[in-house]
Design a protein around this motif. Sequence first.
Motif, PDB file in Angstrom:
ATOM      1  N   PHE A   1      17.283   0.574  22.064  1.00 13.22           N
ATOM      2  CA  PHE A   1      16.706  -0.768  22.166  1.00 13.22           C
ATOM      3  C   PHE A   1      16.584  -1.416  20.791  1.00 13.22           C
ATOM      4  O   PHE A   1      16.838  -2.618  20.638  1.00 13.22           O
ATOM      5  N   SER A   2      16.220  -0.633  19.781  1.00 16.40           N
ATOM      6  CA  SER A   2      16.182  -1.176  18.413  1.00 16.40           C
ATOM      7  C   SER A   2      17.558  -1.671  17.992  1.00 16.40           C
ATOM      8  O   SER A   2      17.687  -2.717  17.354  1.00 16.40           O
ATOM      9  N   SER A   3      18.602  -0.913  18.349  1.00 16.50           N
ATOM     10  CA  SER A   3      19.970  -1.333  18.017  1.00 16.50           C
ATOM     11  C   SER A   3      20.318  -2.637  18.723  1.00 16.50           C
ATOM     12  O   SER A   3      20.982  -3.509  18.150  1.00 16.50           O
ATOM     13  N   ALA A   4      19.868  -2.783  19.964  1.00 18.92           N
ATOM     14  CA  ALA A   4      20.124  -4.028  20.698  1.00 18.92           C
ATOM     15  C   ALA A   4      19.388  -5.198  20.050  1.00 18.92           C
ATOM     16  O   ALA A   4      19.925  -6.299  19.930  1.00 18.92           O
ATOM     17  N   LEU A   5      18.139  -4.969  19.621  1.00 18.02           N
ATOM     18  CA  LEU A   5      17.382  -6.022  18.943  1.00 18.02           C
ATOM     19  C   LEU A   5      18.090  -6.480  17.671  1.00 18.02           C
ATOM     20  O   LEU A   5      18.037  -7.661  17.314  1.00 18.02           O
ATOM     21  N   GLU A   6      18.743  -5.537  16.987  1.00 16.54           N
ATOM     22  CA  GLU A   6      19.366  -5.835  15.699  1.00 16.54           C
ATOM     23  C   GLU A   6      20.822  -6.272  15.830  1.00 16.54           C
ATOM     24  O   GLU A   6      21.477  -6.543  14.821  1.00 16.54           O
ATOM     25  N   ALA A   7      21.351  -6.342  17.054  1.00 15.60           N
ATOM     26  CA  ALA A   7      22.750  -6.725  17.250  1.00 15.60           C
ATOM     27  C   ALA A   7      23.001  -8.140  16.735  1.00 15.60           C
ATOM     28  O   ALA A   7      22.136  -9.017  16.810  1.00 15.60           O
ATOM     29  N   ASN A   8      24.210  -8.370  16.234  1.00 14.78           N
ATOM     30  CA  ASN A   8      24.535  -9.639  15.589  1.00 14.78           C
ATOM     31  C   ASN A   8      24.804 -10.777  16.562  1.00 14.78           C
ATOM     32  O   ASN A   8      24.656 -11.948  16.222  1.00 14.78           O
ATOM     33  N   THR A   9      25.259 -10.463  17.776  1.00 17.55           N
ATOM     34  CA  THR A   9      25.614 -11.510  18.729  1.00 17.55           C
ATOM     35  C   THR A   9      24.866 -11.308  20.036  1.00 17.55           C
ATOM     36  O   THR A   9      24.460 -10.187  20.376  1.00 17.55           O
ATOM     37  N   GLU A  10      24.708 -12.379  20.778  1.00 11.98           N
ATOM     38  CA  GLU A  10      24.057 -12.275  22.079  1.00 11.98           C
ATOM     39  C   GLU A  10      24.915 -11.494  23.062  1.00 11.98           C
ATOM     40  O   GLU A  10      24.396 -10.835  23.965  1.00 11.98           O
ATOM     41  N   THR A  11      26.231 -11.546  22.896  1.00 14.06           N
ATOM     42  CA  THR A  11      27.113 -10.743  23.742  1.00 14.06           C
ATOM     43  C   THR A  11      26.832  -9.262  23.541  1.00 14.06           C
ATOM     44  O   THR A  11      26.709  -8.502  24.510  1.00 14.06           O
ATOM     45  N   SER A  12      26.711  -8.849  22.284  1.00 12.77           N
ATOM     46  CA  SER A  12      26.404  -7.442  21.994  1.00 12.77           C
ATOM     47  C   SER A  12      25.038  -7.061  22.550  1.00 12.77           C
ATOM     48  O   SER A  12      24.857  -5.966  23.091  1.00 12.77           O
ATOM     49  N   LYS A  13      24.067  -7.947  22.399  1.00 13.06           N
ATOM     50  CA  LYS A  13      22.731  -7.668  22.934  1.00 13.06           C
ATOM     51  C   LYS A  13      22.783  -7.459  24.444  1.00 13.06           C
ATOM     52  O   LYS A  13      22.177  -6.521  24.981  1.00 13.06           O
ATOM     53  N   PHE A  14      23.511  -8.338  25.124  1.00 17.02           N
ATOM     54  CA  PHE A  14      23.607  -8.256  26.579  1.00 17.02           C
ATOM     55  C   PHE A  14      24.230  -6.930  27.007  1.00 17.02           C
ATOM     56  O   PHE A  14      23.684  -6.215  27.863  1.00 17.02           O
ATOM     57  N   VAL A  15      25.357  -6.592  26.420  1.00 20.43           N
ATOM     58  CA  VAL A  15      26.067  -5.363  26.800  1.00 20.43           C
ATOM     59  C   VAL A  15      25.229  -4.127  26.474  1.00 20.43           C
ATOM     60  O   VAL A  15      25.130  -3.186  27.277  1.00 20.43           O
ATOM     61  N   GLN A  16      24.598  -4.122  25.292  1.00 20.17           N
ATOM     62  CA  GLN A  16      23.785  -2.969  24.914  1.00 20.17           C
ATOM     63  C   GLN A  16      22.564  -2.813  25.812  1.00 20.17           C
ATOM     64  O   GLN A  16      22.161  -1.696  26.146  1.00 20.17           O
ATOM     65  N   CYS A  17      21.964  -3.913  26.218  1.00 16.06           N
ATOM     66  CA  CYS A  17      20.806  -3.832  27.108  1.00 16.06           C
ATOM     67  C   CYS A  17      21.184  -3.246  28.462  1.00 16.06           C
ATOM     68  O   CYS A  17      20.436  -2.435  29.032  1.00 16.06           O
ATOM     69  N   LEU A  18      22.336  -3.637  28.994  1.00 11.03           N
ATOM     70  CA  LEU A  18      22.764  -3.045  30.258  1.00 11.03           C
ATOM     71  C   LEU A  18      23.072  -1.561  30.090  1.00 11.03           C
ATOM     72  O   LEU A  18      22.818  -0.759  31.002  1.00 11.03           O
ATOM     73  N   SER A  19      23.587  -1.173  28.923  1.00 12.31           N
ATOM     74  CA  SER A  19      23.836   0.249  28.660  1.00 12.31           C
ATOM     75  C   SER A  19      22.528   1.036  28.633  1.00 12.31           C
ATOM     76  O   SER A  19      22.474   2.187  29.077  1.00 12.31           O
ATOM     77  N   ILE A  20      21.459   0.408  28.112  1.00 13.19           N
ATOM     78  CA  ILE A  20      20.142   1.064  28.101  1.00 13.19           C
ATOM     79  C   ILE A  20      19.671   1.294  29.530  1.00 13.19           C
ATOM     80  O   ILE A  20      19.148   2.366  29.868  1.00 13.19           O
ATOM     81  N   LEU A  21      19.857   0.298  30.402  1.00 10.77           N
ATOM     82  CA  LEU A  21      19.446   0.452  31.795  1.00 10.77           C
ATOM     83  C   LEU A  21      20.243   1.569  32.464  1.00 10.77           C
ATOM     84  O   LEU A  21      19.679   2.346  33.257  1.00 10.77           O
TER      85      LEU A  21
END
Length: 362
Positions: free
Chosen positions: A226-246
């Motif tokens: 989740f910290s990595s998702a918070l620090e992601a550079n783009t909203e696309t990366s945040k979206f994909v990483q958040c779904l990976s966390i789920l």
Amino acid sequence: MDPLVYFSESIADGKKLCLLPLGRNLLEEPSELCSGIVAYPPGFFSQKFLNIVSWPEYEFLEAKRKFGANIDAKEVIYFEGVDLQWFKSAATQINLNNFLGSTLVCISMDIDWDDFLSPDSHDVHLNLIKRASNKIEEAMDLIRFHYCSIVLPDTLPGRVGLLDDGPFSCAQFYNPQDHESYIVGGSILTHNIIRGVGLDMNGVTTFSGIGGGEVGNICRQALRMFSSALEANTETSKFVQCLSILEYLADPSDYLIMKNVKQEIGRHVARTKAEYNEIMEYFKYLTSLKDDNEKQIGLRTNIVHIGKNFEDLVPLEKDRDEILKRIEGFIGITINDFIKNSDKDWKCIVKIREDTKTRLGL
């Protein structure tokens, strides 16, 4: 909060103290982040307090004086053995005032002091910095989870060990038996957050930490993700990483299709059967969904399999923020269940989900 008092039991057991800088934050008083980890505001320490006898800038200038060479003019100095390993740290030229002028986070740790003073490679110092920073980052993952937002990177704190004004990580290591401290540094991290001014840590509450059970270990990894998702550079990366966390939270040991992922997560989030059904439908939009013309409008399928960007699929920022905040809510509720049961094994999570399934009449 005097470290010599707070860590007195650890010191009596022969442990050393380690202090690392933390950038991008506001802190006015010493604060216990969790048991065994204390943050001190800029200027709290002086050189004399823990008797700092060596720091990179000082060692660099000493090398210039000792060898009478103009390093700035690229005159060559030859080092070998222990001197070479210490000069690799000195080459960072980390300034003492910059170090002491940072928020410093203190922990105690076991250190082979002979190896520290006579390292056979620079990696000895770098690995010590990594060990200490990784331990503190676990506490910072919890702080980011509770106090930062997926849509507001401006308030993210810096990475542990990294000074605000340079590319190098560093740490101060104090030996109570000798009453001496040494600051060493080197290149460890590859990037840092630059947007915004960071986190106001004056209101941060002390956390009890995460238990040592199977669920706790899974929780730590989820928080790191989740910290990595918070620090992601783009909203696309945040979206994909958040779904990976789920996906990870749904089943950390196996791959589940998204149909099963949403069911497992929904049983943490939903309070009623109607809410559960609504969440199931919302997940279709987040992942794979076709419109009346059989055109794929599901966000994840468009991003992962068709190569589109989240920003183009959802043009308005407020709509993207709403989506990311809702996914963040799914993650938050699920992780909180994990934290509450972090001393237990995975069977506990399975039971929570089975009980919810029965309660909702699914």
